[in-house]
Scaffold this active site. Sequence first.
Site, PDB file in Angstrom:
ATOM      1  N   HIS A 239      75.910  16.168  91.866  1.00  0.00           N
ATOM      2  CA  HIS A 239      75.063  14.980  91.739  1.00  0.00           C
ATOM      3  C   HIS A 239      74.404  14.594  93.062  1.00  0.00           C
ATOM      4  CE1 HIS A 239      76.948  14.258  87.813  1.00  0.00           C
ATOM      5  NE2 HIS A 239      78.107  14.453  88.390  1.00  0.00           N
TER       6      HIS A 239
HETATM    7  O1  RIB Z   1      78.414   9.809  88.968  1.00  0.00           O
HETATM    8  C1  RIB Z   1      78.399  10.677  90.072  1.00  0.00           C
HETATM    9  C2  RIB Z   1      78.601   9.929  91.344  1.00  0.00           C
HETATM   10  O2  RIB Z   1      79.883   9.330  91.342  1.00  0.00           O
HETATM   11  C3  RIB Z   1      78.564  10.829  92.585  1.00  0.00           C
HETATM   12  O3  RIB Z   1      78.035  10.124  93.677  1.00  0.00           O
HETATM   13  C4  RIB Z   1      80.008  11.142  92.827  1.00  0.00           C
HETATM   14  O4  RIB Z   1      80.289  11.392  94.219  1.00  0.00           O
HETATM   15  C5  RIB Z   1      80.659   9.863  92.409  1.00  0.00           C
HETATM   16  O5  RIB Z   1      80.594   8.961  93.510  1.00  0.00           O
END
Ligand code: RIB
Length: 311
Positions: A239
Amino acid sequence: MKKTPVIIDCDPGYDDALALVLALGNETLDVKAITAVAGNVPLERTYKNAVRICHYFGKEVRIGLGAVKPLVRELETGEMVHSPSGLGGVTIPEEVPMPKKENAIEVIKSVLEEADEKVTLIPIGPLTNIALFVSQYPELRNKIQEIVIMGGAAREGNRTASAEFNIYADAEAARIVFESGIPIVMAGLDVTNAFQILPETFSEYRAMGKTGVFVSEVLERYFDFYQTLGGVFKGPAIHDMVPVAYVIDPTVCVAKEYHVDVECCGEFTYGRTVVDFGGLSPDKNVKVLFESDHQRIIGMLKDSICHLNRR
Ligand code: RIB
Ligand code: CA
């Protein structure tokens, strides 16, 4: 080469670690500071992991100590995804020289005051630090080029059916940021869930020197969680790399402008980013990202790995 000044606000965390590798190794970004926030794991760990990563790659970057909990709610962390330490199973030194502690809000303030151009903020954890900063120093909002977040989702969530983890962790903070008037780019689950690095490629990274071994270990540990999701994911979704890739080259993503609100009250919808697809509101405050060029982002990561190996 003219570099883009950025501040990365993070909660490392496996995908945060890969986002930091991408950013610290990219020759077009000038990482002015990193600020840590409580999120995936408590603040003490996210801060220490940021220090450990910068130390491991020999990067002398200011690291700010941010918020220990969300603005209103209690902290809900994600150790089941990122291990209790936030970087479990990744073999980099645990004990490293710790810098003099600096308050994250004051670090952001001083970087913006000293910058002779606007600075891009890249928050990839809960938005607590960013909300505190824009509230405490509204006069410095005009020194921010844009806020490019990993967070939210136009469609389904991952922390609840409605909400993505970073927004759900502190929806009140997210609402302050989305209503700040500062240009927002939202790399939500709509674009980040699809950016998966496949396990059959992990060995490619392992063969890429010291940095590649680090990346392969992070991928393998992060994939441990994704393998528990019944085959829905073919590889871990990285992500936090997507907003960094967007800042490096916005053409790697497809962006559309919409009005986006953050739900802070609903029993089943708390933390939802409500995207006004119908165009009912004229205030299109957010560029929402929907697609990304995975191979180009992978290429950026490999370039960063090679650059960090040369240090
Ligand atoms: O939903 C994904 C996010 O949540 C990313 O930033 C991961 O590191 C968690 O913080
Ligand atoms: Ca994160």
